[in-house]
Design an enzyme around this catalytic site. Structure first.
Site, PDB file in Angstrom:
ATOM      1  N   GLY A  18     -32.985   2.315 -13.359  1.00  0.00           N
ATOM      2  CA  GLY A  18     -34.350   2.448 -13.859  1.00  0.00           C
ATOM      3  C   GLY A  18     -35.198   3.382 -13.024  1.00  0.00           C
ATOM      4  O   GLY A  18     -36.373   3.101 -12.754  1.00  0.00           O
ATOM      5  N   TYR A  66     -38.790 -13.995 -19.555  1.00  0.00           N
ATOM      6  CA  TYR A  66     -38.929 -13.040 -18.446  1.00  0.00           C
ATOM      7  C   TYR A  66     -38.760 -13.753 -17.110  1.00  0.00           C
ATOM      8  O   TYR A  66     -38.038 -13.275 -16.221  1.00  0.00           O
ATOM      9  CB  TYR A  66     -40.297 -12.365 -18.519  1.00  0.00           C
ATOM     10  CG  TYR A  66     -40.560 -11.401 -17.377  1.00  0.00           C
ATOM     11  CD1 TYR A  66     -39.905 -10.178 -17.317  1.00  0.00           C
ATOM     12  CD2 TYR A  66     -41.469 -11.716 -16.366  1.00  0.00           C
ATOM     13  CE1 TYR A  66     -40.128  -9.290 -16.273  1.00  0.00           C
ATOM     14  CE2 TYR A  66     -41.708 -10.831 -15.322  1.00  0.00           C
ATOM     15  CZ  TYR A  66     -41.039  -9.629 -15.282  1.00  0.00           C
ATOM     16  OH  TYR A  66     -41.265  -8.759 -14.243  1.00  0.00           O
TER      17      TYR A  66
END
Length: 315
Positions: A21, A177
């Site tokens: 990322g 999450y």
């Protein structure tokens, strides 16, 4: 520790680094700082256009740096396998792996290419699979470190829902999450225990950025929306002036965990300001669920089953 900045990063020349990322936000800032410190940095991401742009910006900011970009989609186990296989033919060893990529709170349930809930599959399982496939190279590294990005959310609404890991029964964005980020810190600590037991030679730890201003807070909540603002857009407007910090500041805990001589095995680092949202780097609070060694061991075994691959030399 309170005054630690990128100027305190020890020389990294010759160290082989992989960052997931890395095309924006925290990953980009981590890649830039390590490239400027002399590391041989491999930036990864799933968007080729963003990858090329990020690479050119790092090269402009760090002339002469050994840095390049490679495609890696953590939401696709075939991409993880292909990336690891290709890298094994190019590098003999890896000295630092930063498991940074992630997605945050899509309003509706989405799945990875392999049918996992998107947050659990991308934030955690993809990194679990990647680290396992890279383990032979990591074990050959020089003072190898593995840094997992977690979140303060691992202490809130957080549990490993073994009865419904993929949120088929009732999808809750924040709880999903939080589970993925709890899984990441459990993974970091269990990796250290297994490295010690099996002689892998790793220093495994974790970090969280606090409330850093990146695309993470908006890209996930907007996923599947047909325009318009998400609740996070409005929340960001209200909280950002008080609680937020820049992506470069948010990357400091990661960089400390990755490079500082004082960073400990199974350590956890984050901002020290109000609610650990921003501020100087220090030891972060660890939720009680993250200290559960039985849950960590069970999650490891279940994760191997889900990805269909046992780690090399796994106990």
């Amino acid at each position: 520790m309170s005054a630690w900045t990128t100027q305190d990063i020890p020389p990294q020349r010759g160290r082989k680094v992989v960052i997931t990322g890395a095309t924006g936000g925290l990953g980009y800032e981590t890649a830039l700082a390590l490239a400027q410190a002399g590391a041989d940095v491999l930036m990864t991401g799933r968007n080729e256009a963003k990858g090329k742009d990020a690479l050119s910006r790092v090269q402009a900011a760090a002339p002469g740096a050994a840095v390049r970009y490679a495609h890696l989609d953590l939401a696709d186990l075939a991409s993880v396998e292909a990336f690891a296989s290709q890298l094994a033919g190019e590098w003999e060893a890896i000295d630092l792996l930063v498991n940074n990529a992630g997605v945050m709170t899509p309003p509706a349930r989405h799945e990875t290419a392999d049918g996992f809930e998107l947050q659990f599959g991308t934030n955690y399982l993809g990194h679990f699979a990647l680290t396992g496939r890279l383990l032979p190279m990591l074990s050959k590294g020089n003072r190898t470190r593995v840094v997992n990005l977690s979140s303060g959310a691992h202490r809130i609404q957080a549990a490993i829902h073994f009865d419904d890991l993929q949120w088929h029964k009732r999808y809750r964005p924040w709880a999903a999450y939080a589970q993925s980020k709890l899984a990441m810190i459990l993974f970091a600590f269990e990796l250290q225990r297994r490295s010690d037991a099996n002689g892998w030679g790793l220093l495994s730890n974790a970090a969280h950025p606090g409330y850093a201003l990146t695309d993470l807070q908006t890209s996930g909540p907007r996923l599947g929306r047909d325009g318009g603002s998400s609740p996070f857009d409005w929340l960001g407007v209200l909280l950002a002036p008080v609680l937020s910090q820049s992506a470069a500041e948010g990357a400091l805990p990661t960089l400390f965990a990755a490079t500082a001589p004082d960073a400990k095995p199974a350590g956890y680092y984050g901002p020290q300001g109000l609610f650990e949202m921003k501020g100087a780097v220090g030891e972060a609070r660890i939720g009680r669920h993250a200290r559960d060694t039985a849950v960590a061991a069970r999650l490891w075994d279940v994760s191997e089953e889900l990805i269909g691959v046992r780690w090399p030399g796994a106990a």
